[in-house]
Structure formats: structure tokens, C-alpha cells
Design an enzyme around this catalytic site. Structure first.
Site, PDB file in Angstrom:
ATOM      1  N   PRO A  35      -7.740  -0.994  -4.804  1.00 26.39           N
ATOM      2  CG  PRO A  35      -9.403   0.111  -3.558  1.00 26.39           C
ATOM      3  CD  PRO A  35      -8.722   0.044  -4.886  1.00 26.39           C
ATOM      4  CD  GLU A  36     -13.338  -5.392  -4.533  1.00 25.23           C
ATOM      5  OE1 GLU A  36     -13.549  -6.607  -4.596  1.00 25.23           O
ATOM      6  OE2 GLU A  36     -14.161  -4.548  -4.892  1.00 25.23           O
ATOM      7  CG  HIS A  76      -4.581  14.221  -1.287  1.00 24.88           C
ATOM      8  ND1 HIS A  76      -4.920  14.792  -0.079  1.00 24.88           N
ATOM      9  CD2 HIS A  76      -5.470  14.689  -2.186  1.00 24.88           C
ATOM     10  CE1 HIS A  76      -5.983  15.576  -0.248  1.00 24.88           C
ATOM     11  NE2 HIS A  76      -6.331  15.536  -1.516  1.00 24.88           N
ATOM     12  CE  LYS A 109     -20.997 -16.801  10.967  1.00 28.45           C
ATOM     13  NZ  LYS A 109     -19.798 -17.527  10.559  1.00 28.45           N
TER      14      LYS A 109
END
Length: 303
Positions: A17-18, A114, A176
Site C-alpha cells: 500500500p504506501e 478474497h 498548525k
DNA sequence: ACTGTACCCTGTAGGC
DNA sequence: TGCCTACAGGGTACAG
């Protein structure tokens, strides 16, 4: 199940994922998708994270993929029809590429649990999307609506592009109070960083994940030395990870050259209690929770 | 505007 | 062996 060497000849297993992992997945999919035409699309359930688009298969079948690009953690397949197939892998999404059709039942992976979507291409190639947790998704968006799409329109800069500068970070971070960890994980600021690479970039830059994001900017919004130090470390860790074919935290497959290797080079991620690898530091890696997610860092050399 | 928390879903690891 | 809990690379929707 067939012996592994036979299975591996026709299977390429690609992970997760990343930004570096998505980029590796993209590169693995390009030969199977770019310039190819969807012949048949099998959809094994109505939804992933979101419902799959209405008329999903019909809108793909017969269409040529002109280009497969990445934006942050998204993959975008531009179709000749003007539709764009937007894909996100969530946490556990994987693509498996097979170069040619195989006989029914000849492979244990056929109909694997899956396996939610299978793209059959006209040249005989198959691309299977597998995602146990179903946090991933696929959408079809008209090309003209891409820039305004809520999932893409608010994405921050590409960290490997020239748009990521100390000045940009300082401008966004000014005032921030969020932690630096949360700030860098925010896809609206930088697109593609996730839990692993934020931890690793902060470690390399020697910055504490708990400090306020505002410490990247001076009172007048200029970048601090820390911001200037952080930018090249973000780039470096992503490039190193891409070179290592990404990070694989689990052995879903046998080693076959497609598994990432960067997990062996983590400085802090998943290394709670171990020694800080920095020469002469001697600190111990700690795990804390920020915004509901694990953060790993060395309290001694990250300030 | 900012937190922090819960949640989506399944699988795995570790303690007992 | 099983049962229980905590945790996992993602993002979003809330409540305060």
C-alpha cells in the site's frame, strides 16, 4: 497445489500500500495493462470498500488501457473511452498477474479466497485483485471530472516531484498544532506517505513525531532548518524503498523476486525495544500511539 | 479549526 | 486444541 517452481513461472505476485509499494505495483501492472484491451471482467461481489460502479464490467470490456499512472496511493488506468479506472489498495489489496490463461483447476490460486475482481485481457493475460479486508476500492470516473473528484482534488503534492519543497511544507504547517507525524500522514499535504515512511523519514531527519507541525515554519512562514532537512529525507526514504521493491511485512508468498526488501532496512518501524541504528546514539526504539496508529521513533536522537 | 475516537473488514500472533 | 485480545500498510465520519 502445484510445486512452487511451476506456479511461479506463470504468476507474478505483487504487493501492497504506501507510495513505494503502489509504484512497484504500477510498474508490475504496466506490461499487462498498458496498450492492452479488456476482454472480460469477472466481478465476484457487488462491493469492496464502496459499491463497484454500475455496469462495471461492460464499461471496461472492449476498452483499451492507454496509460497506467499513479497519484499518491492511487492507481489510474486511463481508458480509450474517456473513463478512468481509479484503484486503491487499502491495507491488504494485491494484484496478481498471470501472463496467459491456464487450464481450469490447474492452479491452487484459482478462485482463491478474497479474489474479488479478475481482468481478462484480450492478449490472454489475467490480472486478479485480491483484498481480504476490502478497504480497497475501484471506481470509474470520467476523465473530465478527475481534477474535481473529491478523492483526488484535495490530494497534496507528490513527494518525489519538485512541488515538495521546504517552502511548501512551511506554508502548510504554519500555525498548525497537529503533531508532525499526523501532519505528514495527511494526504491533503503530501500524497502517498503512510505510517511506515512517515516514521522512517522523521527518524532519518532526526525530528520527533510528537512535536507540532508548526515547528517547520518560522513566525513569518519561512521554512526552518528542520523543514529544510526533512524534505530530502522524505525523498530519500521513498526512493530507497522503491529501489528495494517496497516493504513486505508478511510472507503471503514464497520469495520469488517480487517480494519487497525494504522491511529489512527499517530504522525504527516495528523495532520497539531494539537499539537505534544510528552510529553512536545508543537509544532504544519506542512505540507510541498517535491518532490511533503506532508511531515508532528513537527518543534519544529525534527531537 | 482542531482533536480524538470509532468504524469499515479479515487475518494473524501471542497469552492463557 | 481453543478462546480471547490486540494489532495491522488505508481512509472517513463523527463528537466534543
Amino acid at each position: 497445489m502445484l510445486p512452487a517452481p511451476i506456479r511461479q513461472r506463470h504468476d507474478e505476485c505483487l504487493l501492497m500500500p504506501e507510495l513505494p509499494e503502489v509504484e512497484i505495483v504500477r510498474r508490475g501492472l504496466v506490461p499487462a495493462l498498458e496498450g492492452k484491451v479488456f476482454d472480460r471482467v469477472d466481478q465476484h461481489r457487488p462491493d469492496l470498500r464502496f459499491p463497484l460502479p454500475t455496469r462495471f464490467a461492460p464499461r471496461l470490456e472492449g476498452q483499451k488501457v492507454e496509460r497506467l499512472e499513479r497519484r499518491g496511493k492511487y492507481l489510474l488506468a486511463h481508458l480509450a473511452s474517456g473513463d478512468v479506472l481509479l484503484m486503491h489498495l487499502g491495507m491488504t489489496g494485491r494484484f496478481r498477474v498471470r501472463k496467459r490463461a491456464k487450464q481450469a483447476g490447474a492452479n491452487a490460486a484459482e478462485g482463491a479466497k478474497h479474489d474479488h475482481v479478475v481482468f481478462h485481457m484480450q492478449d490472454g493475460g489475467h490480472i486478479t485483485y485480491n483484498d481480504p479486508r476490502r478497504f480497497g476500492f475501484m471506481l470509474l470516473i470520467d476523465r473530465s471530472e478527475l481534477a474535481q473528484h473529491p478523492l483526488l482534488g484535495n490530494l497534496g503534492v507528490e513527494p518525489l516531484s519538485e512541488a515538495l519543497t521546504p517552502e511548501y511544507l512551511a506554508a502548510r504547517a504554519r500555525g498548525k498544532k497537529v503533531s508532525l507525524k499526523s501532519f505528514l500522514s495527511d494526504q491533503r499535504i503530501i500524497a502517498g506517505l503512510g505510517n511506515i515512511y512517515v516514521c522512517e523519514a522523521l527518524y532519518r531527519a532526526g525530528l520527533s513525531p510528537t512535536r507540532a507541525a508548526s515547528t517547520l515554519a518560522t513566525a513569518t512562514g519561512e521554512p526552518t532548518e528542520d523543514a529544510t532537512a526533512l524534505v530530502p529525507e522524505i525523498r530519500a526514504v521513498l526512493q530507497d524503498a522503491i529501489r528495494a521493491k517496497g516493504s513486505s511485512l508478511r510472507d503471503y508468498r514464497q520469495a520469488n523476486g517480487e517480494r519487497g526488501g525494504f522491511q529489512n532496512r527499517f530504522g525504527v518501524y516495528n523495532r520497539t525495544g531494539k537499539r537505534c541504528p544510528r552510529q553512536g546514539c545508543g537509544g532504544k526504539i519506542e512505540r507510541i500511539v498517535q491518532a490511533g496508529r503506532s508511531t515508532f521513533y528513537c527518543p534519544r536522537c529525534q527531537n
